[in-house]
Design a protein around this motif. Structure first.
Motif, PDB file in Angstrom:
ATOM      1  N   ILE A 175       0.849  -1.200   0.000  1.00 50.96           N
ATOM      2  CA  ILE A 175       0.000   0.000   0.000  1.00 50.96           C
ATOM      3  C   ILE A 175       0.882   1.247   0.000  1.00 50.96           C
ATOM      4  CG2 ILE A 175      -1.686   1.335   1.337  1.00 50.96           C
ATOM      5  CD1 ILE A 175      -2.683  -1.433   2.432  1.00 50.96           C
ATOM      6  N   LYS A 176       1.903   1.230   0.836  1.00 50.93           N
ATOM      7  CA  LYS A 176       2.823   2.365   0.912  1.00 50.93           C
ATOM      8  C   LYS A 176       3.512   2.601  -0.430  1.00 50.93           C
ATOM      9  CE  LYS A 176       6.859   4.041   3.492  1.00 50.93           C
ATOM     10  NZ  LYS A 176       7.791   3.750   4.623  1.00 50.93           N
ATOM     11  N   GLU A 177       3.976   1.524  -1.067  1.00 50.63           N
ATOM     12  CA  GLU A 177       4.644   1.650  -2.362  1.00 50.63           C
ATOM     13  C   GLU A 177       3.698   2.179  -3.436  1.00 50.63           C
ATOM     14  OE1 GLU A 177       8.091   0.706  -3.648  1.00 50.63           O
ATOM     15  OE2 GLU A 177       8.043   1.627  -1.656  1.00 50.63           O
ATOM     16  N   LEU A 178       2.462   1.701  -3.416  1.00 48.39           N
ATOM     17  CA  LEU A 178       1.487   2.152  -4.409  1.00 48.39           C
ATOM     18  C   LEU A 178       1.194   3.637  -4.248  1.00 48.39           C
ATOM     19  CD1 LEU A 178      -0.516   1.558  -6.684  1.00 48.39           C
ATOM     20  CD2 LEU A 178      -2.155   0.790  -4.953  1.00 48.39           C
ATOM     21  N   VAL A 179       1.001   4.080  -3.015  1.00 46.40           N
ATOM     22  CA  VAL A 179       0.751   5.503  -2.765  1.00 46.40           C
ATOM     23  C   VAL A 179       1.958   6.330  -3.193  1.00 46.40           C
ATOM     24  CG1 VAL A 179       0.346   7.231  -0.962  1.00 46.40           C
ATOM     25  CG2 VAL A 179      -0.915   5.070  -0.927  1.00 46.40           C
ATOM     26  N   ARG A 180       3.156   5.829  -2.907  1.00 43.87           N
ATOM     27  CA  ARG A 180       4.372   6.552  -3.294  1.00 43.87           C
ATOM     28  C   ARG A 180       4.448   6.726  -4.804  1.00 43.87           C
ATOM     29  NH1 ARG A 180       9.568   5.326  -4.820  1.00 43.87           N
ATOM     30  NH2 ARG A 180       9.170   3.079  -4.721  1.00 43.87           N
ATOM     31  N   LEU A 205      -7.694  -1.004  -2.878  1.00 41.77           N
ATOM     32  CA  LEU A 205      -8.796  -0.367  -2.165  1.00 41.77           C
ATOM     33  C   LEU A 205      -8.277   0.474  -1.002  1.00 41.77           C
ATOM     34  CD1 LEU A 205     -11.860  -0.049  -1.759  1.00 41.77           C
ATOM     35  CD2 LEU A 205     -11.791  -2.110  -0.334  1.00 41.77           C
ATOM     36  N   SER A 206      -7.313  -0.047  -0.259  1.00 43.84           N
ATOM     37  CA  SER A 206      -6.762   0.696   0.878  1.00 43.84           C
ATOM     38  C   SER A 206      -6.051   1.961   0.412  1.00 43.84           C
ATOM     39  CB  SER A 206      -5.793  -0.193   1.665  1.00 43.84           C
ATOM     40  OG  SER A 206      -6.458  -1.325   2.193  1.00 43.84           O
ATOM     41  N   ALA A 207      -5.314   1.855  -0.695  1.00 44.18           N
ATOM     42  CA  ALA A 207      -4.643   3.039  -1.239  1.00 44.18           C
ATOM     43  C   ALA A 207      -5.663   4.074  -1.695  1.00 44.18           C
ATOM     44  CB  ALA A 207      -3.733   2.641  -2.397  1.00 44.18           C
ATOM     45  N   ALA A 208      -6.707   3.624  -2.385  1.00 47.12           N
ATOM     46  CA  ALA A 208      -7.750   4.547  -2.844  1.00 47.12           C
ATOM     47  C   ALA A 208      -8.469   5.187  -1.665  1.00 47.12           C
ATOM     48  CB  ALA A 208      -8.747   3.806  -3.731  1.00 47.12           C
ATOM     49  N   PHE A 209      -8.699   4.407  -0.621  1.00 45.19           N
ATOM     50  CA  PHE A 209      -9.357   4.918   0.587  1.00 45.19           C
ATOM     51  C   PHE A 209      -8.506   6.015   1.223  1.00 45.19           C
ATOM     52  CE2 PHE A 209     -10.527   4.218   5.199  1.00 45.19           C
ATOM     53  CZ  PHE A 209     -11.813   4.730   5.093  1.00 45.19           C
ATOM     54  N   ALA A 244     -10.215   2.402  -6.837  1.00 43.07           N
ATOM     55  CA  ALA A 244      -9.430   1.180  -6.634  1.00 43.07           C
ATOM     56  C   ALA A 244      -9.392   0.352  -7.915  1.00 43.07           C
ATOM     57  CB  ALA A 244     -10.021   0.362  -5.488  1.00 43.07           C
ATOM     58  N   PHE A 245     -10.518   0.287  -8.612  1.00 37.73           N
ATOM     59  CA  PHE A 245     -10.583  -0.434  -9.881  1.00 37.73           C
ATOM     60  C   PHE A 245      -9.631   0.192 -10.905  1.00 37.73           C
ATOM     61  CE2 PHE A 245     -12.342  -0.980 -14.139  1.00 37.73           C
ATOM     62  CZ  PHE A 245     -12.558  -2.351 -14.197  1.00 37.73           C
ATOM     63  N   ILE A 246      -9.617   1.519 -10.960  1.00 36.70           N
ATOM     64  CA  ILE A 246      -8.735   2.210 -11.903  1.00 36.70           C
ATOM     65  C   ILE A 246      -7.272   2.001 -11.525  1.00 36.70           C
ATOM     66  CG2 ILE A 246      -8.058   4.488 -12.769  1.00 36.70           C
ATOM     67  CD1 ILE A 246     -11.006   5.331 -12.448  1.00 36.70           C
ATOM     68  N   LEU A 247      -6.966   2.059 -10.230  1.00 34.66           N
ATOM     69  CA  LEU A 247      -5.592   1.818  -9.784  1.00 34.66           C
ATOM     70  C   LEU A 247      -5.132   0.420 -10.179  1.00 34.66           C
ATOM     71  CD1 LEU A 247      -5.546   3.386  -6.190  1.00 34.66           C
ATOM     72  CD2 LEU A 247      -4.295   4.202  -8.191  1.00 34.66           C
ATOM     73  N   ARG A 248      -5.996  -0.561  -9.979  1.00 32.38           N
ATOM     74  CA  ARG A 248      -5.614  -1.928 -10.346  1.00 32.38           C
ATOM     75  C   ARG A 248      -5.443  -2.055 -11.854  1.00 32.38           C
ATOM     76  NH1 ARG A 248      -9.216  -7.078  -8.653  1.00 32.38           N
ATOM     77  NH2 ARG A 248     -10.740  -5.973  -9.934  1.00 32.38           N
ATOM     78  N   SER A 249      -6.313  -1.405 -12.619  1.00 35.17           N
ATOM     79  CA  SER A 249      -6.197  -1.460 -14.073  1.00 35.17           C
ATOM     80  C   SER A 249      -4.892  -0.832 -14.540  1.00 35.17           C
ATOM     81  CB  SER A 249      -7.380  -0.730 -14.722  1.00 35.17           C
ATOM     82  OG  SER A 249      -8.604  -1.336 -14.366  1.00 35.17           O
ATOM     83  N   SER A 250      -4.442   0.207 -13.830  1.00 33.98           N
ATOM     84  CA  SER A 250      -3.236   0.928 -14.232  1.00 33.98           C
ATOM     85  C   SER A 250      -1.958   0.285 -13.715  1.00 33.98           C
ATOM     86  CB  SER A 250      -3.307   2.371 -13.724  1.00 33.98           C
ATOM     87  OG  SER A 250      -4.451   3.030 -14.232  1.00 33.98           O
ATOM     88  N   TYR A 251      -2.014  -0.269 -12.509  1.00 29.32           N
ATOM     89  CA  TYR A 251      -0.800  -0.769 -11.865  1.00 29.32           C
ATOM     90  C   TYR A 251      -0.761  -2.282 -11.718  1.00 29.32           C
ATOM     91  CZ  TYR A 251       0.386   4.008 -10.498  1.00 29.32           C
ATOM     92  OH  TYR A 251       0.720   5.333 -10.512  1.00 29.32           O
ATOM     93  N   GLY A 252      -1.867  -2.960 -12.027  1.00 30.62           N
ATOM     94  CA  GLY A 252      -1.929  -4.398 -11.788  1.00 30.62           C
ATOM     95  C   GLY A 252      -0.877  -5.192 -12.526  1.00 30.62           C
TER      96      GLY A 252
END
Length: 460
Positions: free
Chosen positions: A335-340, A399-403, A443-451
């Motif tokens: 989560i930390k890495e994704l937010v970064r 989801l946690s990152a998006a939250f 969260a869906f968009i983040l996963r689509s972009s970074y998954g």
């Protein structure tokens, strides 16, 4: 330096993609966009539709009209009392973590909480409130469930955006793998699994205390401490028959899963199942339920359903609860890495204030965000978790990152002490489905972009 510049360029492109995707969705679907604010992310009010792409929000006016009366199901549950009001009347019983003390709620506090909930206001309208679901989606659910063999892939796709209240018990059992997809086998399987659980009760629970091992006694005591703290904003869960049921099924789960045993926080994970399966036996809004309508036979059936569904839920996150909780530590790191990667400004500010993600995200991951949301939204969240299947632990990262990022503007203005207080007590008491849907969409968009960009989410 060239490599660093290229990396920054890629990150900038991904950030642009997140924002332009949101704008395009709004334009194509006629959805209103909202500027970033303290109340949520810059996203359309959208669901992810059964086709797997963000779709029109079910809360739209025309959808509410199309759904008609009674589509949201479960008697008057959809229009019940307040979701958040019950908590405020029982303030004296809370400990420093926002949980109930070991003594639980007194009768007076229970009565006050029920009265406050019945008065309405806050939290979107009721402990099991659900926004209207369009009639065409309800018909799709019925069509799938009436097939001789339920298409589980299609059911998962449809359920991701929310399951109608009246259909949740059946759909959740199917998505959890508790019921087989073949209708001809469902009644037999349900009866057999309930008998199996009923046989566990005298074997593991109804035994003299002195016959338990030291580890079993310790587990029993830990469950006994945690159960009264369960869902403090849901007074019905503090009825004696419900408390005993929770104690029994959590203890049995822990004894039968020695790799982890019972761990604090698991009591929160069973509450959505408990509410949904109880709703089959208790009509009307949850605020009006009475324990007198329940008996031991009914509770054993409900317990069995909760037990087997909890087994399936935890199966994919077992390492969250083993010694040292390595799964949770990995999840918090990711989560930390994704937010970064996607919001460096927020990440840099938290670093500059010496705020470690483990200080707030550990509870998010441990309790799957249940404690951060009104209870009715935890039920909605379970629709998506169960629809995700074995991949829901991966989705929890996004989801946690998006939250977290839904509060981006406020976070960057706070200093250490205020940051910690804010992140540990997020102001979500008045949230309803549109706010949660925006976070799920992001969260869906983040996963689509970074998954597919796993280098951005190093395992550590």
């Amino acid at each position: 330096m060239t490599g660093a510049n290229e990396d920054k360029g890629k990150v900038a492109k991904l950030q642009t993609l997140l924002r332009t995707t949101s704008s395009r969705l709004s334009g194509r679907l006629g959805l209103p966009t909202r500027k970033q604010s303290e109340d949520g992310p810059d996203l359309p009010i959208a669901r992810v539709s059964e086709e797997g792409m963000p779709g029109r929000g079910d809360g739209a006016a025309e959808d509410a009209v199309a759904a008609g009366p009674g589509v949201t199901g479960l008697g008057g549950a959809a229009g019940g009392g307040a979701a958040g009001a019950a908590g405020g009347t029982a303030g004296g019983a809370f400990d420093g973590n926002g949980s109930l003390g070991a003594g639980g709620l007194t009768r007076e506090q229970l009565a006050a909480a029920v009265a406050a909930a019945a008065a309405g206001g806050g939290g979107g309208g009721g402990l099991m409130h659900q926004a209207p679901i369009p009639e065409h989606r309800v018909r799709k659910f019925h069509k799938l469930l009436q097939e001789p063999v339920v298409d589980l892939d299609a059911l998962r796709e449809l359920s991701w955006s929310g399951v109608p209240l009246t259909l949740r018990p059946q759909v959740w059992r199917l998505l959890s793998g508790y019921l087989p997809p073949a209708k001809s086998r469902q009644a037999h399987t349900l009866a057999r699994r309930r008998r199996e659980y009923a046989d566990m009760v005298p074997e593991y629970y109804d035994i003299p205390h002195e016959e338990r091992s030291e580890d079993e006694v310790a587990a029993y005591r830990q469950v006994a401490v945690d159960v009264p703290r369960t869902a403090p904003n849901v007074p019905f869960f503090h009825e004696p028959i419900i408390q005993e049921s929770l104690q029994r099924l959590l203890y049995i789960w822990g004894i039968r899963h020695p790799a982890s045993g019972y761990v604090q926080g698991m009591n929160d994970l069973v509450t959505p199942f408990l509410a949904v399966f109880l709703a089959e036996h208790l009509p009307g809004p949850m605020e009006g339920w009475g324990a007198a309508a329940l008996n031991e036979s009914v509770m054993l059936e409900v317990e069995a359903d909760c037990y087997w569904c909890l087994c399936k839920l935890i199966e994919g996150i077992q390492d969250h609860y083993t010694y040292a909780q390595p799964g949770i530590q990995r999840a918090v790191f990711r989560i930390k890495e994704l937010v970064r990667r996607c919001e460096a400004e927020v990440s840099d500010h938290l670093d500059s204030e010496n705020v470690d993600f483990i200080q707030f995200a550990l509870r998010w991951v441990n309790c799957l965000l249940v404690r951060e949301l009104p209870f009715c939204l935890a039920l909605r969240l379970w629709d998506t978790y169960l629809a995700e299947g074995t991949g829901f632990s991966e989705f929890l990262i996004y989801l946690s990152a998006a939250f977290l990022l839904s509060w981006r503007d406020r976070l960057t203005r706070l200093e250490f002490q205020d940051l910690i207080l804010f992140l540990q007590r997020l102001p979500t008491a008045d949230w309803s489905e549109p706010q949660l849907e925006r976070v799920l969409s992001e969260a869906f968009i983040l996963r689509s972009s970074y998954g597919d960009a796993q280098s951005h989410l190093r395992q550590g």
